[in-house]
Design an enzyme around this catalytic site. Sequence first.
Site, mmCIF file in Angstrom:
data_model
loop_
_atom_site.group_PDB
_atom_site.id
_atom_site.type_symbol
_atom_site.label_atom_id
_atom_site.label_comp_id
_atom_site.label_asym_id
_atom_site.label_seq_id
_atom_site.Cartn_x
_atom_site.Cartn_y
_atom_site.Cartn_z
ATOM 1 N N GLU A 196 -2.426 -8.949 4.740
ATOM 2 C CA GLU A 196 -2.300 -9.106 6.292
ATOM 3 C C GLU A 196 -3.847 -9.268 6.414
ATOM 4 O O GLU A 196 -3.976 -9.918 7.851
ATOM 5 C CB GLU A 196 -1.572 -8.230 7.014
ATOM 6 C CG GLU A 196 -2.156 -6.756 7.261
ATOM 7 C CD GLU A 196 -1.740 -6.046 5.759
ATOM 8 O OE1 GLU A 196 -1.404 -6.507 4.884
ATOM 9 O OE2 GLU A 196 -1.748 -4.731 6.218
ATOM 10 N N HIS B 69 -4.014 -5.082 0.979
ATOM 11 C CA HIS B 69 -3.393 -5.646 2.191
ATOM 12 C C HIS B 69 -3.427 -7.116 2.244
ATOM 13 O O HIS B 69 -4.550 -7.693 2.730
ATOM 14 C CB HIS B 69 -4.155 -4.888 3.421
ATOM 15 C CG HIS B 69 -3.875 -3.467 3.384
ATOM 16 N ND1 HIS B 69 -2.893 -3.037 4.332
ATOM 17 C CD2 HIS B 69 -4.509 -2.548 2.861
ATOM 18 C CE1 HIS B 69 -2.898 -1.496 4.190
ATOM 19 N NE2 HIS B 69 -3.755 -1.258 3.323
ATOM 20 N N CYS C 234 0.839 -1.387 -0.063
ATOM 21 C CA CYS C 234 -0.053 -0.106 -0.076
ATOM 22 C C CYS C 234 0.825 1.146 0.211
ATOM 23 O O CYS C 234 1.686 1.594 -0.943
ATOM 24 C CB CYS C 234 -0.895 -0.061 1.059
ATOM 25 S SG CYS C 234 -2.490 0.883 1.018
#
Length: 509
Positions: A169, A167, A79
């Site tokens: 994660e 993202h 990002c």
Amino acid sequence: MQKNILILDFGSQYTQLIARRVRELNIYCEIKPFNKVPENLSSFKAVILSGSPFSVRHDNAPIPDLKNIKGQLPILAVCYGAQHLVQQHGGSVEASNTREFGRAHLEAIKRDNPLFEGIEEGSQVWMSHSDTIMALPPDAHRIASTEDVKFAAFQFDDEDTYGIQFHPEVYHTTDGLKLLKNFLVKIAKVPQEWTPAKFVDLSVEELKETIGDQKVVLGLSGGVDSSVAAVLLNQAIGDNLYCIFVNNGLLRKNEFDEVLDQYKNMGLNVKGVDASEKFYAALAGVSDPELKRKRIGNAFIEVFDDEAHQIKDVTFLAQGTIYPDVIESVSVNGPSVTIKSHHNVGGLPEYMKLKVVEPLKMLFKDEVRRVGKELGISPKLLGRHPFPGPGLAIRILDDVTPQKVSILQDVDHIFIKALRDWELYDEVWQAGAMLLPVHSVGVMGDERTYEKVVALRAVESTDGMTADWVDLPYKFLQNVSNKIINQVKGVNRVVYDISSKPPSTIEWE
Ligand code: XMP
């Protein structure tokens, strides 16, 4: 200790989540602020750049020094990190005018790129940015898109430097863990060796070396962190570890004796100190929550200091500090105001002149539990709900007296036991009862009563930072309420707290 992955933090709310995902893959990693790149990078095998609430287009945008990293170590830039690389190397980033928050699906995946091995077209990813990449640097190429985002992923030519605008994660990126594994294992060739057993072996060895035959004192709280720290140290140095477990009179019902017995059964060299009276005296007439915390903190220090001085030649103080307490965070909104001073209890003054040893300071909470399991600590102890250091004092609104503590202990005991009996305990992150400074009218038999009100609170959460109330079955609440009103003298009304955090907090004080 082995060091493998460096995560540079630009202040994203997800940075710790990246670290936890990496650790889930049994790979060790450390988070550093973007402006504190270690001088010596020899122990790092790869670098992850986090996201950020900042925009690369703004003057105050965080800029890391990557001169010894880019092109030399594999990089995965997430990002903001990806947008930063683009901007620094001749591409362009602009404010986005399409929807780049929430769900999207990968397309045009470059099939032979190892980052996407085993990840199919259409795989769901989670976006969260208001800037977007309009042009890549001349020496980078696109490796995936989504419907709205052309450069969802890219790679620098002939370099293991990758950027992704989504993202990996977060839970909503379905193949996020697979992508991280591809980067870490396939591309950076990091072995997946970070296991609880390995941690125990390395720590025991390291503790033996640091401490030798010196003596260590540790304050046990009955909680998971201090218990795991104690057992680990006990493996390393045996009876040279002196544990002190203080009864502040504000623990749960019977907890002091039960937990003390448990500790003794675990083979710990532990001394139980009942200082309830001292704490009650320090709290007499105090209703302000922060003053309660201060008084309890000071009383604890006095008791602990007294006890520690009785141990001849003690040189180390051990603490159950864990990773979220020590990660240096990137300040986004300037220094934050104190909402509650949480870490006051157990903070010991410098004059004690002890060297500090914190064997869990690189572990996340879930890892502490896994290490505890590896060390053979009982699941009941490891699965305990968090309990605040100042104990029931901050669940008794208004001033604290031994009588109020006793009422609240009885109420809390009925509630927690029922959660266990109904097999709801493990579904709840934290539960407890509050004694309110309110009397209400009731009727028992033919008599009018005018007694106290208690509030029950049960929340689900992952780290206590945000929390929601648990939708406990009505039948359960009915049962608990009946038991409390019938069995606890002095209480004639029970309410259930249905507030989330934020805007409320978990504890009422
Ligand atoms: P709040 O009430 O801030 O609580 O939503 C978040 C978590 O922190 C615990 N808590 C404390 N723990 N000392 C502690 O050791 C404190 O003064 C304290 N105040 C709150 C709370 O129980 C919850 O787990």
